[in-house]
Design an enzyme around this catalytic site. Structure first.
Site: not given
Length: 387
Positions: A94-97, A148, A188, A215, A265, A303, A305, A308, A334
């Protein structure tokens, strides 16, 4: 960086559920997919091997944070972010906008970029679209995001229009640099559906290798988030991946996949895990509660994982009650594995032509944390299914 996207099934309509394969030089990732967030080149409390064991094929880092500390040139000199963090698969940055506009102090924005003071030490910076690409290229990521202009969903309409237009100009400047990572475009527009539609069309004409929807999930209602996601997906090229930024609640993944989203994400699964909240098909479980003090049956018998498969809820309850560090690791593992399994099940349902049935059953069973959201969720899904 070579990036391609293949549609494997579904996608029967401009904003419909679909399954695909995202391929980069570092491997192929089946979609839908959830990307664990390693903001500072680390998914909190977990090793890269543990993250990979959850089924994650791609992770995310944040260029803004790594630019401020330890610095992108240092990471470049150490062999790039893959070697730095020990992750061999694809990485999206992510650009960090969002972070610039939410964390930085004394922020001023104009067409050139953003002037701000670091939230770490107060140092002054001028973060431009060109610098955002320079940082991400130095990191050596596989997929980059342009800078952005992010505004709260309730910002006035003229401000949202100005921010969307600026984001478009900033993307053009970023794309002109011909960056080494694959550069996605970011749609956006706040909760203005017409503005979203216009912005998606304009960016779609730029023929980016992929598209992000930004956004959203920043305070607007669930109905507004879902509606604007659908509007954007309907206008974006069908042969490119679509990424809904910052979304990680199980019910939101189901709704977004229904509207044609491929990638997600969010810090939510690991953040909740560190507080003792775990995902199940019935909703969140709060493992610190007394009801789990003596429970030996798995939280989720399906599950596989590390939690579990090997430990009881009673043991995890004990770890949290005594603030043992292993608690944070097991709960995070988990939750990440749960979202990967959910993506796998969504993909299987799309390929089998049974998505609507799976989604309906899931949403009828899953209990969101907010009772109002729970009622609205079922009503919206049933209304959508009838149309």
């Amino acid at each position: 960086m070579v990036l391609s996207f293949r549609l494997d099934g579904g996608g029967h309509g401009p904003a419909a559920p679909r399954a695909g394969t995202l391929t980069t030089d570092r491997g192929a990732v089946p979609t839908p997919t959830f990307m664990p967030v390693g903001t500072l080149a680390s998914v909190k409390a977990l090793t890269p091997d543990e993250v990979a064991a959850t089924g994650a094929g791609i992770t995310l880092v944040n260029a803004y944070h790594l630019y401020l500390r330890p610095g992108h040139r240092l990471i470049e000199s150490l062999g790039g972010v893959h070697r730095f963090m020990g992750w061999n698969g694809p990485i999206l940055s992510d650009s960090g906008g969002y972070q610039v506009f939410s964390l930085a102090k004394l922020m001023r924005v104009d067409d050139e970029g953003v002037r701000f003071r670091s939230h770490l030490d107060g140092s002054e910076h001028h973060y431009t679209p060109e610098l955002a690409i320079e940082v991400q290229s130095a990191l050596g990521v596989d997929i980059a995001m342009p800078l952005d202009h992010v505004l709260p969903g309730d910002a006035p309409a003229p401000d949202q229009r100005e921010a969307a237009e600026r984001t478009l100009r900033w993307f053009d400047r970023s794309q002109a640099l011909d960056p080494s990572p694959a550069l996605f475009a970011i749609v956006q527009g706040g909760v203005d559906e017409e503005l979203r539609r216009w912005h998606a069309r304009e960016l779609g004409a730029r023929e980016a290798p992929g598209y992000a929807i930004g956004g959203l999930s920043v305070g607007e209602s669930k109905a507004e988030m879902h509606a604007n996601t659908e509007v954007a997906c309907a206008e974006l090229p069908a042969d490119r991946p679509r990424y809904l930024m910052g979304v990680g609640s199980p019910e939101d993944l189901v709704h977004a996949v229904a509207r044609g989203v491929d990638m997600f994400d969010c810090v939510l699964p690991t953040r909740l895990g560190r507080t003792g909240s775990l995902f199940t098909d019935d909703g969140r479980v709060h493992i610190k509660g007394a009801r789990y003090r003596e429970r030996t049956a798995p939280l989720d018998p399906d599950c596989d994982c590390a939690l579990c498969a090997s430990y009881s809820p009673a043991y995890l309850h004990h770890l949290f009650r005594n603030e043992e560090l292993l608690a944070y690791r097991l709960a995070s593992i988990h939750n990440l594995r749960y979202l990967q399994r959910l993506c796998e099940r969504l993909r299987e349902a799309v390929l089998a032509g049974a998505f609507d049935a799976f989604a309906g059953e899931f949403l009828d069973r899953y209990q969101p944390a907010d009772e109002t959201v729970r009622t609205e969720q079922r009503t919206r899904w049933r209304s959508r299914s009838r149309t």
